[in-house]
Design a protein around this motif. Structure first.
Motif, PDB file in Angstrom:
ATOM      1  N   CYS A 164       0.853  -1.196   0.000  1.00 24.38           N
ATOM      2  CA  CYS A 164       0.000   0.000   0.000  1.00 24.38           C
ATOM      3  C   CYS A 164       0.888   1.244   0.000  1.00 24.38           C
ATOM      4  CB  CYS A 164      -0.876   0.040   1.245  1.00 24.38           C
ATOM      5  SG  CYS A 164      -2.184  -1.198   1.203  1.00 24.38           S
ATOM      6  N   ASP A 210      -2.790   6.668   7.475  1.00 22.37           N
ATOM      7  CA  ASP A 210      -3.762   5.688   6.963  1.00 22.37           C
ATOM      8  C   ASP A 210      -3.051   4.415   6.478  1.00 22.37           C
ATOM      9  OD1 ASP A 210      -6.087   7.405   7.251  1.00 22.37           O
ATOM     10  OD2 ASP A 210      -5.194   8.587   5.629  1.00 22.37           O
ATOM     11  N   ALA A 214      -3.611   0.677   8.030  1.00 27.70           N
ATOM     12  CA  ALA A 214      -4.034  -0.419   7.161  1.00 27.70           C
ATOM     13  C   ALA A 214      -3.051  -1.598   7.215  1.00 27.70           C
ATOM     14  CB  ALA A 214      -4.204   0.080   5.724  1.00 27.70           C
ATOM     15  N   GLU A 219      -4.964  -5.221   6.131  1.00 26.77           N
ATOM     16  CA  GLU A 219      -5.438  -4.927   4.774  1.00 26.77           C
ATOM     17  C   GLU A 219      -4.237  -4.775   3.841  1.00 26.77           C
ATOM     18  OE1 GLU A 219      -7.727  -1.316   4.353  1.00 26.77           O
ATOM     19  OE2 GLU A 219      -8.083  -1.688   2.217  1.00 26.77           O
TER      20      GLU A 219
END
Ligand code: FE
Length: 348
Positions: A164, A210, A214, A219
């Motif tokens: 990510c 963020d 995550a 995630e």
């Protein structure tokens, strides 16, 4: 007309009133345009006023809004000092001619040459005043740290569906991708970037915090963050934040090669500064021991003045690391290449 947030309008009205006051020439004020987005900066400014008696009129806004304002005000701008975060933004403002060079023996003695931009004998256009590193964070259950020791590793096929990042178009990413292009060459960096994009767990979204959250939920397996966001969570009183920190591991990338990417927040004297001498004095204040210690204590950044002692246990607990030695000015310039790379690889 450009849309400004209400607090900016209020500050603008206050500033207009202040600069229209009689006796303006000998006024003991500094007009500061700041895109630093850290509430803890209040103490830093109050301390300057206490030490010097100089009042600070402050306009705070996002970097784009600030730069747009400087452009539209042109020669009538009341801005004396401009504070921006990240070399990508500082370099862009420099190229647009929004700053003026400053020659200061104090700043040259205290701030390393690699953290100043355009030192051509006429002085620097901007000065790094604090540093932050861009580190890798990984989920301890999902990712083996041995697989994520380098930025290059984020393109490894074993990490498919696990990476990510925030948008490649954000200055923090432009600077990192730009630094990668300096090290790997444009085509090497592009190949790396397409490997990272192929590994995305989700479309880029959110800020650095963020990404960290995550990674903690699983995630994402691995992500990138500036260190001060990480340390902010480490120092948080909220149990949920501490839990986030417990679930993640932190890697200093590229310790066996070029070192971890480091960026700055920086200060410059505005091109048309009405109080030029005060502006230089303020930037010299930012490089003073007390202000430098503040950057570590208040916003979890490292001082640029190496003799200044850290007063932040969590920041210190990250330990020493090998930092990339690329001059910060070339990191800023490399964003031009980085922007092409993110366009071609779809890192958005
Ligand atoms: Fe930030």
């Amino acid at each position: 007309m450009k849309q400004f947030k209400p607090y900016l309008l209020l500050a603008a009205a206050a500033l207009a009133a202040a600069t229209a006051a009689p006796g303006r020439a000998q006024e003991n004020v500094l007009n500061l345009y700041s895109a630093r987005h850290y509430q803890t900066d209040e103490a830093l400014y109050a301390d300057f006023t206490r030490q010097t008696g100089i009042r600070i009129n402050r306009i705070e806004a996002g970097d784009e809004a600030l730069l747009e304002r400087l452009r539209s005000e042109g020669a009538n701008s009341p801005a004396d000092v401009v504070l921006l975060v990240d070399a990508a933004r500082l370099w862009r403002a420099q190229v647009e001619g929004l700053f003026q060079p400053v020659k200061s023996a104090t700043l040259e003695a205290r701030i390393p040459a690699t953290l100043r931009a355009k030192d051509d004998g006429k002085g620097a256009e901007w000065f790094g005043i604090s540093t932050r590193a861009r580190v890798i964070v990984y989920n301890k259950r999902k990712v083996d740290p041995a697989q994520v020791q380098n930025y290059e590793d984020l393109a490894r096929p074993e990490l498919r569906g696990k990476v990510c990042t925030r948008s490649g178009a954000h200055p923090y990413m432009l600077s990192l991708i730009g630094a990668m292009s300096e090290h790997l060459g444009e085509s090497g960096a592009e190949q790396w970037a397409s490997g990272v994009v192929a590994n995305f767990a989700r479309k880029p979204r959110g800020g650095d915090t963020d990404q960290i959250r995550a990674v903690a939920t699983g995630e994402c397996g691995v992500a990138l963050t500036n260190t001060y966001y990480l340390v902010r969570l480490m120092r948080s009183d909220k149990p949920a934040d501490r839990e986030v920190v417990e679930r993640i591991g932190v890697v200093w990338p590229n310790q066996k090669s070029f070192g971890t990417h480091v960026n700055v927040s920086g200060a410059a004297v505005a091109r048309h500064a009405p109080h030029r001498e005060t502006a230089v004095r303020f930037i010299e204040y930012l490089a003073s021991d007390s202000a430098q210690a503040y950057f570590a204590g208040g916003n979890n950044e490292w001082p640029v003045v190496s003799s200044v002692k850290l007063n932040n246990r969590e920041l210190e607990s990250l330990g020493p690391f090998k930092a990339d030695s690329l001059p910060i000015a070339s990191v800023g310039r490399a964003q031009v290449t980085a922007a092409k790379i993110i366009d071609r690889t779809g890192w958005r």
